[in-house]
Design a protein around this motif. Structure first.
Motif, PDB file in Angstrom:
ATOM      1  N   ILE A  99      -6.735  12.137  -0.331  1.00 23.67           N
ATOM      2  CA  ILE A  99      -6.044  12.551  -1.548  1.00 23.67           C
ATOM      3  C   ILE A  99      -6.932  13.573  -2.239  1.00 23.67           C
ATOM      4  CG2 ILE A  99      -5.237  11.804  -3.832  1.00 23.67           C
ATOM      5  CD1 ILE A  99      -4.614   9.074  -2.570  1.00 23.67           C
ATOM      6  N   TRP A 100      -6.336  14.712  -2.569  1.00 25.20           N
ATOM      7  CA  TRP A 100      -7.138  15.749  -3.209  1.00 25.20           C
ATOM      8  C   TRP A 100      -6.708  15.937  -4.649  1.00 25.20           C
ATOM      9  CZ3 TRP A 100      -4.951  16.079   1.620  1.00 25.20           C
ATOM     10  CH2 TRP A 100      -5.841  16.099   2.696  1.00 25.20           C
TER      11      TRP A 100
ATOM     12  N   GLU B 226      -3.743  17.526 -10.791  1.00 26.79           N
ATOM     13  CA  GLU B 226      -2.708  17.576  -9.767  1.00 26.79           C
ATOM     14  C   GLU B 226      -3.297  16.910  -8.527  1.00 26.79           C
ATOM     15  OE1 GLU B 226      -1.520  21.640  -9.245  1.00 26.79           O
ATOM     16  OE2 GLU B 226      -0.501  21.116  -7.367  1.00 26.79           O
ATOM     17  N   TYR B 227      -2.619  15.876  -8.052  1.00 25.33           N
ATOM     18  CA  TYR B 227      -3.058  15.212  -6.836  1.00 25.33           C
ATOM     19  C   TYR B 227      -2.128  15.608  -5.699  1.00 25.33           C
ATOM     20  CZ  TYR B 227      -6.038  11.908  -9.381  1.00 25.33           C
ATOM     21  OH  TYR B 227      -7.015  11.338 -10.147  1.00 25.33           O
ATOM     22  N   GLN B 228      -2.724  15.908  -4.557  1.00 23.81           N
ATOM     23  CA  GLN B 228      -1.906  16.144  -3.380  1.00 23.81           C
ATOM     24  C   GLN B 228      -2.443  15.272  -2.267  1.00 23.81           C
ATOM     25  OE1 GLN B 228      -1.240  20.226  -2.356  1.00 23.81           O
ATOM     26  NE2 GLN B 228      -0.338  20.713  -4.353  1.00 23.81           N
ATOM     27  N   THR B 229      -1.596  15.005  -1.309  1.00 25.93           N
ATOM     28  CA  THR B 229      -2.024  14.103  -0.249  1.00 25.93           C
ATOM     29  C   THR B 229      -1.348  14.442   1.060  1.00 25.93           C
ATOM     30  OG1 THR B 229      -2.327  11.780   0.335  1.00 25.93           O
ATOM     31  CG2 THR B 229      -0.200  12.372  -0.618  1.00 25.93           C
ATOM     32  N   TYR B 230      -1.906  13.922   2.114  1.00 28.63           N
ATOM     33  CA  TYR B 230      -1.247  13.890   3.408  1.00 28.63           C
ATOM     34  C   TYR B 230      -0.676  12.476   3.445  1.00 28.63           C
ATOM     35  CZ  TYR B 230      -1.016  13.909   8.569  1.00 28.63           C
ATOM     36  OH  TYR B 230      -0.634  13.821   9.873  1.00 28.63           O
TER      37      TYR B 230
ATOM     38  N   PHE C 270       0.863  -1.180   0.000  1.00 28.56           N
ATOM     39  CA  PHE C 270       0.000   0.000   0.000  1.00 28.56           C
ATOM     40  C   PHE C 270       0.895   1.224   0.000  1.00 28.56           C
ATOM     41  CE2 PHE C 270      -2.115  -3.496   2.126  1.00 28.56           C
ATOM     42  CZ  PHE C 270      -3.260  -3.595   1.362  1.00 28.56           C
ATOM     43  N   CYS C 271       0.898   1.944  -1.082  1.00 23.83           N
ATOM     44  CA  CYS C 271       1.782   3.118  -1.060  1.00 23.83           C
ATOM     45  C   CYS C 271       1.340   4.241  -1.983  1.00 23.83           C
ATOM     46  CB  CYS C 271       3.223   2.709  -1.301  1.00 23.83           C
ATOM     47  SG  CYS C 271       3.659   2.442  -2.987  1.00 23.83           S
ATOM     48  N   ILE C 272       1.878   5.394  -1.646  1.00 24.75           N
ATOM     49  CA  ILE C 272       1.698   6.626  -2.413  1.00 24.75           C
ATOM     50  C   ILE C 272       3.039   6.874  -3.103  1.00 24.75           C
ATOM     51  CG2 ILE C 272       1.274   9.117  -2.220  1.00 24.75           C
ATOM     52  CD1 ILE C 272      -1.138   7.494  -1.315  1.00 24.75           C
ATOM     53  N   THR C 273       2.984   7.249  -4.357  1.00 27.07           N
ATOM     54  CA  THR C 273       4.237   7.464  -5.078  1.00 27.07           C
ATOM     55  C   THR C 273       4.167   8.736  -5.916  1.00 27.07           C
ATOM     56  OG1 THR C 273       5.783   6.485  -6.663  1.00 27.07           O
ATOM     57  CG2 THR C 273       3.469   6.046  -7.048  1.00 27.07           C
TER      58      THR C 273
ATOM     59  N   HIS D 115      -1.065   4.581  -5.335  1.00 24.22           N
ATOM     60  CA  HIS D 115      -1.681   5.812  -5.834  1.00 24.22           C
ATOM     61  C   HIS D 115      -0.581   6.822  -6.124  1.00 24.22           C
ATOM     62  CE1 HIS D 115      -4.546   8.979  -6.524  1.00 24.22           C
ATOM     63  NE2 HIS D 115      -5.563   8.247  -6.097  1.00 24.22           N
ATOM     64  N   ARG D 116      -0.654   7.399  -7.276  1.00 22.44           N
ATOM     65  CA  ARG D 116       0.331   8.409  -7.650  1.00 22.44           C
ATOM     66  C   ARG D 116      -0.174   9.797  -7.271  1.00 22.44           C
ATOM     67  NH1 ARG D 116       2.541   9.495 -13.818  1.00 22.44           N
ATOM     68  NH2 ARG D 116       3.923  11.233 -13.294  1.00 22.44           N
ATOM     69  N   VAL D 117       0.736  10.678  -6.906  1.00 22.66           N
ATOM     70  CA  VAL D 117       0.374  12.070  -6.647  1.00 22.66           C
ATOM     71  C   VAL D 117       1.287  12.982  -7.466  1.00 22.66           C
ATOM     72  CG1 VAL D 117      -0.617  11.668  -4.354  1.00 22.66           C
ATOM     73  CG2 VAL D 117       1.845  12.115  -4.587  1.00 22.66           C
ATOM     74  N   GLY D 118       0.968  14.269  -7.443  1.00 21.11           N
ATOM     75  CA  GLY D 118       1.724  15.236  -8.241  1.00 21.11           C
ATOM     76  C   GLY D 118       0.948  15.560  -9.506  1.00 21.11           C
ATOM     77  N   ARG D 119       1.663  16.072 -10.486  1.00 23.20           N
ATOM     78  CA  ARG D 119       1.004  16.449 -11.735  1.00 23.20           C
ATOM     79  C   ARG D 119       0.846  15.233 -12.644  1.00 23.20           C
ATOM     80  NH1 ARG D 119       1.532  20.828 -16.288  1.00 23.20           N
ATOM     81  NH2 ARG D 119       1.035  19.457 -18.034  1.00 23.20           N
ATOM     82  N   LEU D 120      -0.368  15.042 -13.142  1.00 24.52           N
ATOM     83  CA  LEU D 120      -0.620  13.931 -14.064  1.00 24.52           C
ATOM     84  C   LEU D 120      -1.256  14.469 -15.337  1.00 24.52           C
ATOM     85  CD1 LEU D 120      -0.560  12.366 -11.194  1.00 24.52           C
ATOM     86  CD2 LEU D 120      -1.749  10.594 -12.451  1.00 24.52           C
ATOM     87  N   ASP D 121      -0.797  13.967 -16.450  1.00 17.50           N
ATOM     88  CA  ASP D 121      -1.343  14.377 -17.742  1.00 17.50           C
ATOM     89  C   ASP D 121      -2.425  13.393 -18.201  1.00 17.50           C
ATOM     90  OD1 ASP D 121       0.230  16.738 -18.185  1.00 17.50           O
ATOM     91  OD2 ASP D 121       1.947  15.380 -18.357  1.00 17.50           O
TER      92      ASP D 121
END
Lengths: 155, 155
Positions: free
Chosen positions: B122-123, B49-53, B5-8, B81-87
Motif C-alpha cells: 500500500i502506497w 492518497e493511498y493506492q494499492t495492488y 482481511f480486506c481493502i476498501t 485498510h482503506r485506500v483512495g483519498r483520505l482527509d
C-alpha cells in the motif's frame, strides 16, 4: 456520551468512545475492549454483574486520565465502563487513547487497563454454571473476594 | 463488511470490524486505528492518497492473519485498510484482535500494525502544504520513495 471518563448502565458504543478522542493531531488510536468471556480456565460463566460506587469510580477514572497525561503528554484518553448485568460477549469496558504516533497509544492503553483493575472501585459478580462469587476487582490472576462491595458502597 | 482481511474504498466502521472478531471465547479485543494526522514533525498534511495492488494486498493481509494465528493460536484477527483519498482525521486502517486474555490482544495487534507496514503493498501519497511526495510504505521513520508505485502496480 460526551464525558471522557464515565460509568454507564447502557451498552457501550465503541465508535462513540473512539470519537471522543479522535482529533487532527492524532495518527493512532488504540482501543481496548473488555468483553464477557464464557469460559475462564474451564469454568463456565452464565453472566456477570458489575456494581460500583459510581461517583468514586468516575473520580478514579479521571485521576487515571491525569496519570496518563503526565506520562504521555500528547495522549487523549476516554474510558467508559458499564455496570449492571452483562451477558456473554457484552462489552464491559472501552478504553480509547489517541496519540500522534502509535507506540504511545499502545503503551498508554495498556497502562490504563492495568490501572483500572488496580484502582477503580468496580466489583464483579461471576454467575458460574455451578454457583456465583464476588470477585473483588477485575484482575484475573488475583481475585480478592474480601474486596466485595459493602451495602453502603453501592449507589 | 464480512471478510476478515480486506481493502476498501469506503469509510471504515470500527464497530463493524470489532464485530468480526467478537465471540464468546474472547475477554479482550484490542483495536488499532490508524488515522490521518495533520502535522508530522511540524510539516502540515492537507490530505493523503493511498493506492494499492488490491488482490496482492488482501493476500498479504490474509498471510499476516496466518502469521498471527501461528504466534497467538487463540487470537481472531480482522484488518480493514482503506485506500483512495483520505482527509485529516479519516480512518485509514482498523485492526481488531480478540483473545481470551488481554496481554495477547495487545501483542498481536501491535505485531499486526508493524507487519502491515513491512509487507502489505500500500502506497501513501502525502499532499503537504508545500508539495507532495509518495511515501513508499507507511512507516514514519523510514520512508523510501523508491518504493513508490509503478503504473502497472495500481489496480
Amino acid at each position: 456520551m460526551s464525558k471522557l471518563f464515565c460509568i454507564t448502565d447502557d451498552p457501550i458504543s465503541v465508535e462513540e468512545v473512539v470519537q471522543l478522542v479522535s482529533r487532527r493531531e492524532a495518527g493512532a488510536i488504540n482501543t481496548f475492549i473488555g468483553t464477557v468471556r464464557e469460559f475462564t480456565y474451564g469454568k463456565r460463566t452464565l453472566h456477570l454483574e458489575y456494581q460500583t460506587y459510581r461517583s468514586m469510580a468516575e473520580k478514579k477514572l479521571e485521576q487515571l486520565g491525569v496519570e496518563i497525561e503526565e506520562r504521555w503528554p500528547e495522549a487523549k484518553t476516554a474510558i467508559v465502563h458499564r455496570v449492571g448485568r452483562l451477558d456473554i460477549e457484552d462489552v464491559a469496558v472501552v478504553i480509547a487513547v489517541s496519540t500522534p504516533h502509535r507506540a504511545d497509544s499502545y503503551e498508554a492503553s495498556r497502562y490504563a487497563i492495568e490501572r483500572i483493575k488496580e484502582m477503580v472501585p468496580i466489583w464483579k459478580k461471576e454467575h458460574w454454571e455451578d454457583g456465583d462469587a464476588w470477585i473483588g476487582d477485575q484482575t484475573e490472576t488475583n481475585p480478592y473476594p474480601e474486596g466485595a462491595p459493602q451495602k453502603e458502597d453501592l449507589k
